[in-house]
Motif scaffolding. Structure first.
Motif, PDB file in Angstrom:
ATOM      1  N   SER A  79       0.859  -1.178   0.000  1.00 18.89           N
ATOM      2  CA  SER A  79       0.000   0.000   0.000  1.00 18.89           C
ATOM      3  C   SER A  79       0.897   1.229   0.000  1.00 18.89           C
ATOM      4  O   SER A  79       1.999   1.198   0.551  1.00 18.89           O
ATOM      5  CB  SER A  79      -0.866  -0.001   1.265  1.00 18.89           C
ATOM      6  OG  SER A  79      -1.657   1.161   1.332  1.00 18.89           O
ATOM      7  N   ASN A 106      -2.916  -1.507   3.851  1.00 17.85           N
ATOM      8  CA  ASN A 106      -3.459  -0.147   3.943  1.00 17.85           C
ATOM      9  C   ASN A 106      -3.408   0.343   5.390  1.00 17.85           C
ATOM     10  O   ASN A 106      -3.048   1.491   5.657  1.00 17.85           O
ATOM     11  CB  ASN A 106      -4.894  -0.099   3.425  1.00 17.85           C
ATOM     12  CG  ASN A 106      -5.007  -0.334   1.945  1.00 17.85           C
ATOM     13  OD1 ASN A 106      -4.022  -0.315   1.217  1.00 17.85           O
ATOM     14  ND2 ASN A 106      -6.217  -0.600   1.477  1.00 17.85           N
ATOM     15  N   SER A 116      -4.302   8.784   2.764  1.00 20.71           N
ATOM     16  CA  SER A 116      -4.810   8.244   1.503  1.00 20.71           C
ATOM     17  C   SER A 116      -4.074   6.973   1.079  1.00 20.71           C
ATOM     18  O   SER A 116      -3.770   6.783  -0.095  1.00 20.71           O
ATOM     19  CB  SER A 116      -4.737   9.286   0.381  1.00 20.71           C
ATOM     20  OG  SER A 116      -5.491  10.424   0.724  1.00 20.71           O
ATOM     21  N   ARG A 118      -3.498   3.362  -0.124  1.00 21.23           N
ATOM     22  CA  ARG A 118      -4.308   2.455  -0.941  1.00 21.23           C
ATOM     23  C   ARG A 118      -3.392   1.558  -1.748  1.00 21.23           C
ATOM     24  O   ARG A 118      -2.181   1.722  -1.756  1.00 21.23           O
ATOM     25  CB  ARG A 118      -5.247   3.235  -1.854  1.00 21.23           C
ATOM     26  CG  ARG A 118      -4.549   4.094  -2.875  1.00 21.23           C
ATOM     27  CD  ARG A 118      -5.542   4.904  -3.701  1.00 21.23           C
ATOM     28  NE  ARG A 118      -4.872   5.716  -4.685  1.00 21.23           N
ATOM     29  CZ  ARG A 118      -4.553   5.311  -5.908  1.00 21.23           C
ATOM     30  NH1 ARG A 118      -4.847   4.106  -6.307  1.00 21.23           N
ATOM     31  NH2 ARG A 118      -3.947   6.124  -6.739  1.00 21.23           N
TER      32      ARG A 118
END
Length: 128
Positions: A79, A106, A116, A118
């Protein structure tokens, strides 16, 4: 004779069910390599040894500073996010499924201060 054939068939079916339930993750290795200089990354599964998986991940990452950031036996994920300063931050994790691995990666990224966080486009989580 019918009993012997039935027993042999039952044993074969039981062995097949056991192999399906266990999967091949006990027999193979995976690795994720990452380059902080270039932000290149690679994920490899199916290595016969952990060393083989590590080497292949570094080779596929294709940068001089590629480092193995995760070794895994089941599923692995990477991530990426940014720190409040704008600097890149990553998280990696292993899980029993691709969803579990990505969710944990994540979370690891966020725990390390990432915003953020991801999955990395083009680098989906993978399982052995």
């Amino acid at each position: 004779m019918l009993t012997l054939r039935t027993t042999a068939l039952a044993a074969a079916l039981a062995a097949a069910a056991f192999m399906t339930a266990c999967g091949s993750d006990d027999d193979t290795y995976g690795a994720i390599a990452f380059s902080y200089n270039t932000t290149r990354a690679a994920i490899v599964t199916g290595g016969w040894t952990q060393s083989e998986a590590n080497e292949e991940a570094r080779d596929r990452c294709n940068a001089g500073d590629c480092t193995v950031v995760l070794q895994f036996r089941e599923c692995g994920a990477l991530s990426a996010g940014t720190l409040p300063s704008g600097r890149l931050i990553i998280g990696v994790a292993e899980g029993r499924s691709t969803l579990e691995a990505q969710t944990a990666a994540n979370s690891a990224c966020t725990t390390n201060g990432g915003v953020s966080c991801r999955d990395v486009p083009g680098l989906p989580p993978q399982c052995n």
